[in-house]
Design a protein around this motif. Structure first.
Motif, short mmCIF file in Angstrom:
data_model
loop_
_atom_site.label_atom_id
_atom_site.label_comp_id
_atom_site.label_asym_id
_atom_site.label_seq_id
_atom_site.Cartn_x
_atom_site.Cartn_y
_atom_site.Cartn_z
N ILE A 128 0.87 -1.18 0.00
CA ILE A 128 0.00 0.00 0.00
C ILE A 128 0.91 1.23 0.00
CG2 ILE A 128 -1.59 1.40 1.36
CD1 ILE A 128 -3.00 -0.85 0.01
N ASN A 129 0.62 2.15 -0.92
CA ASN A 129 1.35 3.41 -1.01
C ASN A 129 0.35 4.54 -0.76
OD1 ASN A 129 3.36 1.69 -2.00
ND2 ASN A 129 2.75 2.08 -4.11
N ILE A 130 0.61 5.36 0.24
CA ILE A 130 -0.28 6.46 0.60
C ILE A 130 0.42 7.78 0.32
CG2 ILE A 130 -1.46 7.63 2.50
CD1 ILE A 130 -1.87 4.92 3.81
N GLU A 131 -0.19 8.58 -0.53
CA GLU A 131 0.34 9.92 -0.80
C GLU A 131 -0.42 10.91 0.06
OE1 GLU A 131 1.04 13.06 -4.49
OE2 GLU A 131 0.56 10.95 -4.90
N ASP A 157 0.24 13.41 4.07
CA ASP A 157 1.18 13.85 5.09
C ASP A 157 1.10 13.02 6.36
OD1 ASP A 157 -1.22 14.71 6.11
OD2 ASP A 157 -0.81 16.85 5.82
N SER A 158 0.48 11.82 6.27
CA SER A 158 0.37 10.97 7.45
C SER A 158 0.15 9.52 7.02
CB SER A 158 -0.81 11.42 8.33
OG SER A 158 -0.98 10.56 9.44
N ALA A 159 0.69 8.59 7.81
CA ALA A 159 0.43 7.16 7.58
C ALA A 159 -0.91 6.79 8.20
CB ALA A 159 1.54 6.32 8.19
N TRP A 160 -1.57 5.81 7.61
CA TRP A 160 -2.86 5.33 8.08
C TRP A 160 -2.76 3.83 8.36
CZ3 TRP A 160 -7.84 8.12 7.02
CH2 TRP A 160 -7.63 9.44 6.61
N GLY A 161 -3.56 3.34 9.28
CA GLY A 161 -3.71 1.90 9.44
C GLY A 161 -4.59 1.36 8.33
N VAL A 162 -4.30 0.15 7.85
CA VAL A 162 -4.99 -0.39 6.68
C VAL A 162 -5.46 -1.82 6.96
CG1 VAL A 162 -4.85 -0.84 4.20
CG2 VAL A 162 -3.45 0.98 5.22
N THR A 163 -6.68 -2.14 6.54
CA THR A 163 -7.14 -3.52 6.47
C THR A 163 -7.61 -3.78 5.04
OG1 THR A 163 -9.38 -2.89 7.18
CG2 THR A 163 -7.84 -3.62 8.89
N LEU A 164 -7.38 -5.02 4.56
CA LEU A 164 -7.70 -5.36 3.18
C LEU A 164 -8.50 -6.66 3.14
CD1 LEU A 164 -4.36 -4.55 3.37
CD2 LEU A 164 -4.84 -4.14 0.96
N GLN A 165 -9.44 -6.71 2.21
CA GLN A 165 -10.27 -7.89 2.03
C GLN A 165 -10.52 -8.11 0.55
OE1 GLN A 165 -13.95 -7.81 4.19
NE2 GLN A 165 -14.80 -9.58 3.15
N THR A 166 -10.30 -9.35 0.09
CA THR A 166 -10.59 -9.70 -1.29
C THR A 166 -11.70 -10.73 -1.33
OG1 THR A 166 -9.08 -11.59 -1.48
CG2 THR A 166 -8.12 -9.39 -1.75
N PHE A 176 -3.55 -6.73 6.42
CA PHE A 176 -3.54 -5.54 7.27
C PHE A 176 -2.16 -4.91 7.28
CE2 PHE A 176 -1.76 -8.73 9.97
CZ PHE A 176 -0.98 -8.08 10.91
N ILE A 177 -2.10 -3.63 7.62
CA ILE A 177 -0.85 -2.91 7.85
C ILE A 177 -1.10 -1.96 9.02
CG2 ILE A 177 0.93 -1.42 6.89
CD1 ILE A 177 -0.05 -2.14 4.10
N GLU A 178 -0.25 -2.01 10.03
CA GLU A 178 -0.35 -1.05 11.12
C GLU A 178 0.31 0.26 10.68
OE1 GLU A 178 1.18 -2.61 14.74
OE2 GLU A 178 -0.17 -4.35 14.76
N ALA A 179 -0.21 1.37 11.18
CA ALA A 179 0.28 2.68 10.75
C ALA A 179 1.78 2.84 10.99
CB ALA A 179 -0.50 3.79 11.46
N GLY A 180 2.28 2.26 12.07
CA GLY A 180 3.70 2.40 12.41
C GLY A 180 4.63 1.63 11.51
N TRP A 181 4.10 0.77 10.63
CA TRP A 181 4.95 -0.01 9.73
C TRP A 181 5.30 0.73 8.44
CZ3 TRP A 181 1.77 -5.20 10.17
CH2 TRP A 181 1.96 -5.72 11.45
N PHE A 182 4.67 1.86 8.19
CA PHE A 182 4.93 2.59 6.95
C PHE A 182 6.27 3.31 7.01
CE2 PHE A 182 0.41 2.00 6.37
CZ PHE A 182 0.26 1.93 4.99
#
Length: 267
Positions: free
Chosen positions: A84-87, A89-98, A105-111
């Motif tokens: 996940i690439n976020i453009e 000024d801040s990282a976000w927490g992410v969950t994904l479902q297909t 998932f991605i925790e905000a602190g992992w970006f």
């Protein structure tokens, strides 16, 4: 964007967009605009909005910002959504479902921030024991049938003709085909991989105390393992991917685009 069920929300209309672009978590008793200010009433109290720098705080309750969207390019192709690439000024927490997996998932602190954008690899939480839907994933690899089971049913000995996969790592989960039910069954978590072919040693030792594991009954049993889904995720597999991004900041933040590195999956 999906509206949560059994929850009161406020739906907003944008006259410039000519549509209804967003939901708000607060639910006033009444709303009115006057003299370029927006007012609302809640439980007999009058509130004027947009009067301080604290964002997402309504009637003394702090909320989070959530955006839901979908990656749907090439919907007939099976794909791996790897990053996940976020453009912004801040990282976000992410969950994904297909349509195949629902555990990305991605925790905000992992970006990692690079050139005003934030990048991170998609992790896969998985489940232990694994669900049936996880048996088709690339993280599963077959080993072969054991020769003997020794110790307290925790050391699995294989023929030296079987090459223990070099991808196997300590921390992966070991499964076997239960001869009674003919179903995959969790044996435990890999603790030691001991290979010395010249001495005839080709074995794996597992921790059988892992929750959900079932004692191994028998000797010549087929085994396979599933990679640690958080540490070595391949991403999430599917034809499309619905993602939710969440930010808990109380300050003004900008979000411009959300992208994913996608790789076509071949059987």
């Amino acid at each position: 964007m999906s509206l949560p069920t059994n929850t009161n929300n406020t739906l907003t209309y944008d006259s410039q967009a000519g549509g209804w672009p967003s939901f708000y978590s607060y639910f006033p008793d009444w709303m009115i605009g006057m003299n370029n200010y927006f007012y609302s009433f809640k439980e007999g109290n009058l509130y004027r909005h947009n009067t301080n720098e604290v964002r997402n705080n309504f009637y003394g309750v702090q909320y989070t910002s959530t955006v839901q969207s979908v990656f749907n390019e090439g919907p007939l192709e099976n794909k791996l959504f790897k990053t996940i690439n976020i453009e912004g000024d801040s990282a976000w927490g992410v969950t994904l479902q297909t349509d195949i997996q629902d555990s990305g998932f991605i925790e905000a602190g992992w970006f990692e921030e690079k050139e005003a954008s934030f990048y991170a690899f998609v992790r896969n939480s998985g489940t232990v024991p694994a669900q049936t839907s996880e048996y088709v994933l690339r993280s599963l690899n077959g080993i072969g049938s054991s020769e003997t089971i020794t110790g307290a049913a925790d050391t699995i000995n294989f023929s030296t003709d079987i090459e223990l996969d070099t991808m196997m790592s300590v921390g992966d989960m070991m499964y076997y085909i239960n001869s009674l039910s003919n179903t995959p069954t969790l044996a435990g978590q890999i603790e030691i991989i001991n290979i010395n072919l010249q001495s005839g040693v080709n074995q794996v030792t597992i921790d059988t105390s892992v929750s959900g594991s079932v004692p191994i009954a028998g000797q010549e049993i087929f085994f396979f393992y599933i990679k640690n889904s958080v540490a070595e995720s391949h991403g999430v597999l599917g034809h499309y991917c619905v993602f939710d991004i969440v930010n808990t900041s109380t300050e003004k933040i900008n979000l411009f685009t959300v992208e994913s590195e996608v790789m076509k999956s071949y059987p």
